[in-house]
Design an enzyme around this catalytic site. Structure first.
Site, PDB file in Angstrom:
ATOM      1  N   GLY A  46       0.836  -1.191   0.000  1.00  0.00           N
ATOM      2  CA  GLY A  46       0.000   0.000   0.000  1.00  0.00           C
ATOM      3  C   GLY A  46       0.865   1.232   0.000  1.00  0.00           C
ATOM      4  N   ALA A  66       0.233   9.402   0.576  1.00  0.00           N
ATOM      5  CA  ALA A  66       0.879  10.644   0.163  1.00  0.00           C
ATOM      6  C   ALA A  66       2.287  10.766   0.738  1.00  0.00           C
ATOM      7  CB  ALA A  66       0.025  11.829   0.617  1.00  0.00           C
ATOM      8  N   PHE A  67       2.531  10.115   1.885  1.00  0.00           N
ATOM      9  CA  PHE A  67       3.800  10.323   2.574  1.00  0.00           C
ATOM     10  C   PHE A  67       4.687   9.084   2.601  1.00  0.00           C
ATOM     11  CE2 PHE A  67       0.512  12.972   4.475  1.00  0.00           C
ATOM     12  CZ  PHE A  67       1.028  14.232   4.248  1.00  0.00           C
ATOM     13  N   VAL A  94       3.930   0.825   2.507  1.00  0.00           N
ATOM     14  CA  VAL A  94       4.176  -0.409   3.244  1.00  0.00           C
ATOM     15  C   VAL A  94       4.544  -1.483   2.233  1.00  0.00           C
ATOM     16  CG1 VAL A  94       3.184  -2.192   4.709  1.00  0.00           C
ATOM     17  CG2 VAL A  94       2.630   0.198   5.120  1.00  0.00           C
ATOM     18  N   ASP A 121      -9.227   6.197  13.629  1.00  0.00           N
ATOM     19  CA  ASP A 121      -9.710   5.754  12.309  1.00  0.00           C
ATOM     20  C   ASP A 121     -10.032   4.263  12.370  1.00  0.00           C
ATOM     21  OD1 ASP A 121     -10.463   5.716   9.696  1.00  0.00           O
ATOM     22  OD2 ASP A 121      -8.448   5.946   8.849  1.00  0.00           O
TER      23      ASP A 121
END
Length: 875
Positions: free
Chosen positions: A473, A476-477, A480, A671
């Site tokens: 995955g 933006a930063f 993984v 989240d």
């Protein structure tokens, strides 16, 4: 052993039945090796061993097979073998071995000859296991007396004269610790003497006498290099090398003498190694490494202002620049001027113990000079090719300066654009946060800043032991990546892991945020329902966070991809006598290793009536404190595509357990959703943090609100409207997650757009309808999680207790319904509807199922009292 039984039928007939009891297989015992003298002066040896099958006795002289002696029937019994061997003159070490299909054991004599220097075949040290036999023989070409002594005490032995030669034997049939010490044979006049040291061991012996542990060699020595290990062992040790790539290799034994072995591993590649030694139940492991100093290779890069040299070498080293004018005779070494330089260095991940080295110097006064980079290390002095430096003319310099000004202007404009973009785009912020409560109210808290916390080096993992794989995955930063970690749990063992990292072009503040996350994770600790940290790489190079790898991906896609199998499993439950077979197999599962482990715990609050299937076995283990994650992953898996109602309860229970753990650490998730929960072996559920690798720009679940993208449909009202996050806001998200689970992966608030109307409905207390697969009791818990006031929501420990109660209730119903299954009664009232959906797949069947108001087994079978108890548990 034969036993005869007599059976009598009435008053007339009888019959004898002979029963033969067969003994279990048994390895031969260490032979009892004794010596005695016959009346005619001949010395005989007796060898006795017991085993099943009955062992065979073999005789050897100096490892050369000799003829068998007669069998001694005196004292011989079933499964025991006793043999004699008589000699008039023993010239060498005699040995007897007992062997059968289970193995071989040997005993031997130890011979010494006076008047000669100590020979290789004479043992200076003897190791024996307690209970074995000791047989010593001393010989001299003389008629005078010989005598054995033990710690200066004279011993009574057996004398044998033979044609001017005299032999003296000393024998202990079964040694113990008191027989350890110095034995020596001495002539009558005291001029000749031979000594040996006997050590009796109560357990097996392994002692590493000499080992090349950390070796540094030159490149030209590599072809002839061998790791060598000198080992003292009793019995003889088995040896394996563990190579730098994790391969297990049998040791080559180059020498063995009276318990001393020499093992070698030749032509190894540079890296870390291990030697594993085993004898009986004793095991020893030692670490080694090989570093090879090679001839360095150089790469030189020149720009308008500097020249840079890059190379790779082992330490220690010295690096310098050599400069010389172009009009000089540079073949003369005196014409070169040396300038030592400071340099940067970092580990070379491709070669063990090598470091990449970078040195740079300004061009300055080097116009019309030759320059070369030189390195001095253990292998010698080495230099790069020389480069001729020419600095551009004044006109060229004007052009260069103009280009530099334009380039600088471009950089400033770009920098301004980046700043503007950064004002619009928030920086990287992790999902997991730890809070410090400042007052009695949930509103009185502050986030804990981990930037000043100390990072514990015990978490550091060698970067060269990571082998990167496919990307799992990206956001933006960061991203993984799946990887293989060598030796992260056990030396020589590889493990699939997930590695979390920043993207190549990242800001210093983002690296600082990732390091803060690492420090926070080490502070939180491990839990079975959390994606746990295994290690990190923080040295020279990018920061890597190494996590457990979950094989079956996120829970949301797992539920979606197996929706159809949920229907089919329910149909099978009724059409294939599922519950009857479960009841019949109950006792067999009770005897399993896992079941026994479960009930050894003193901490289980949820005690099942029986284990209905392997998924329930895995589920029950989460309530015990001493059942480890490895036990779950070792279990034989059933078809993981089949999902049943108790699996949905299992998922809900495990998430509650994980969140209860985080809550106990004052940690909030912010989240919590099915997309951020992972599934691995044994249907083990783990809560993860995807803040770095979630592509929220293209994920419709994250909606722009203010200056950020937020998962609004999972957020509590105080988080949406006030920006407040607490443990109680995670409880709201847990209620949404329950809705996802019991709808088999449907997006919350189906068909509703996130707009002003949606926000107004949330403020008024709007709640989603009961999902189709949720019983009334579970839906009531969802509604309590969605209370507008945070104080009215249950805590995670109460949610754990509720799910435990639901699981217990499901098992009680399964047990009670075994008997009525034969009469055609159905546990699921809507089983026929679900079966119809599974077989036809038509939309009209689905609509019929949705209109069916009957509930799943939990609610349909619960009495009014049971429902009240469930609600009280959550309250």
């Amino acid at each position: 052993m034969d036993v005869v039984y007599t059976a009598v039928c009435g008053n007339y007939d009888s019959i004898n039945i002979s029963v033969h009891a067969r003994s279990p297989p048994k390895r031969p015992s260490a032979p009892q090796f004794t010596v005695f003298r016959e009346p005619d002066g001949v010395v005989c040896f007796k060898c006795v061993s017991e085993g099943n099958p009955r062992p065979t006795i073999l005789w050897y002289n100096d490892n050369s097979r000799i003829s068998e002696g007669p069998e001694d029937e005196r004292g011989t019994k079933n499964q025991t073998r006793s043999k004699l061997k008589c000699e008039t003159d023993t010239k060498s070490n005699i040995k007897c071995c007992a062997q059968n299909s289970e193995g071989e054991e040997c005993s031997q004599s130890y011979n010494y000859e006076l008047g000669k220097s100590m020979q290789d075949k004479e043992a200076s040290q003897i190791h024996l296991t307690s209970g074995h036999s000791l047989l010593l023989r001393c010989k001299q070409d003389t008629r005078s007396q010989l005598m054995w002594y033990f710690n200066n005490t004279k011993l009574a032995g057996i004398t044998m004269p033979y044609f001017g030669t005299r032999m003296q034997f000393y024998n202990v049939e079964s040694v113990s610790l008191k027989h350890s010490g110095q034995y020596y044979c001495m002539s009558e006049d005291g001029k000749e003497k031979k000594t040996t040291q006997v050590q009796v061991l109560e357990q097996d012996l392994i002692e590493v006498l000499k080992l090349d542990s950390d070796v540094r060699i030159l490149y030209n020595e590599k072809a002839d290099f061998c790791f060598k290990a000198q080992v003292l062992s009793h019995p003889k040790a088995q040896c394996h090398w563990i190579t730098s790539n994790g391969t297990k290799v049998q040791c080559v034994e180059t020498q063995y003498h009276w318990g001393n072995s020499t093992f070698e591993l030749c032509k190894p590649e540079p890296g870390q190694y291990q030697i594993q030694l085993r004898t009986g139940a004793t095991t020893t492991t030692r670490n080694m490494s090989l570093c090879v100093t090679d001839i360095p290779k150089f790469e030189q890069v020149q720009n308008m202002t500097h020249i840079t040299c890059m190379t790779s070498s082992t330490f220690p080293l010295n690096i310098s620049w050599m400069t010389g004018p172009s009009d000089a005779n540079l073949k003369d070494s005196a014409m070169w001027q040396e300038t030592n330089q400071d340099f940067q260095h970092f580990l070379d991940p491709e070669r063990f113990c090598q470091r990449n080295v970078i040195v740079s110097r300004p061009l300055g006064d080097l116009h019309d000079h030759f320059v070369k980079c030189c390195v001095q290390n253990d292998a010698g002095n080495f230099c790069s090719e020389q480069i001729h430096i020419k600095i551009a003319s004044a006109y060229s310099m004007v052009l260069v300066v103009a280009c530099c000004v334009l380039g600088l202007a471009f950089v400033l404009v770009s920098f301004a654009l980046v700043i503007i973009a950064r004002k619009k785009k928030p920086g990287y912020e992790r999902q997991l946060q730890m809070i410090q409560m400042l007052g009695p109210s949930d509103n009185d808290y502050t986030y804990i800043d981990f930037r000043d916390f100390k990072y514990e080096q015990k978490w550091e993992f060698p970067r060269e032991n990571l082998e990167m794989g496919q990307e799992l995955g990206a956001g933006a930063f960061g991203k993984v990546v799946q990887a293989t970690a060598y030796g992260i749990t056990k030396p020589g063992v590889s493990l699939q892991v997930a590695v979390k990292m920043l993207k190549e072009k990242h800001q210093a503040v983002e690296k600082e945020a990732l390091m803060s996350e690492l420090k926070m994770l080490t502070h939180i600790g491990h839990n079975i329902n959390i994606v746990n940290l295994l290690g990190a790489c923080t040295g020279t190079g990018p920061v890597y966070l190494i996590f457990q790898f979950c094989h079956y991906g996120d829970l949301l896609n797992y539920l979606k991809s197996n929706r159809e199998h949920f229907y089919k499993s329910l149909t099978d439950a009724f059409n294939k006598d599922r519950f009857s077979s479960l009841y019949q197999n109950c006792q067999r599962k009770r005897n399993s290793r896992f079941y026994s482990k479960l009930f050894q715990s003193d901490d289980h609050s949820y005690v099942p009536m029986f284990l209905a299937n392997k998924e329930q076995e895995a589920l029950l283990s989460f309530t015990t404190s001493d059942v480890t994650e490895e036990i779950l992953e070792d279990k034989e898996e059933e078809d993981l595509q089949t999902i049943t109602y108790d699996d949905l309860l299992s998922f809900s229970y495990q998430v509650a357990k994980g969140m209860d753990f985080l809550s106990s650490k004052n940690c909030i998730h912010r989240d919590l959703a099915a997309r951020n929960v992972l599934v691995t072996q044994g249907r083990l559920i783990k809560i993860g943090d995807f803040g770095l690798a979630r592509d929220i720009e293209n994920d419709s679940n994250y909606v722009v609100r203010g200056n950020a993208r937020l998962p609004v449909k999972w957020m509590a009202p105080e988080s949406i409207f006030k920006g407040m996050y607490t443990m109680k806001s995670d409880v709201w998200a847990y209620g949404i997650l329950l809705w996802e689970i019991f709808s088999l992966g449907v997006t919350p608030y189906p068909g509703m757009k996130v707009d002003n109307t949606f926000y107004a409905m949330i403020e008024r207390g709007f709640k989603m309808e009961q999902p189709y697969y949720a019983p009334e009791s579970v839906y009531q818990v969802m509604c309590r999680c969605w209370a507008l006031e945070p104080k009215d929501r249950p805590c995670f420990s109460k949610l754990v207790s509720f799910m435990e109660y639901q699981l217990t209730d499901v098992e009680q119903q399964l047990y009670c319904n075994v008997a009525v299954q034969q009469n055609g009664d159905s546990i699921y009232k809507n089983a026929s509807v679900i079966s119809q959906m599974a077989e036809t797949g038509q939309e009209d069947a689905a609509e019929a199922a949705e209109k069916d108001q009957t509930s799943l087994p939990d609610s349909s079978s619960n009495s009014e009292t049971t429902q009240t108890q469930s609600e009280e548990t959550v309250q």
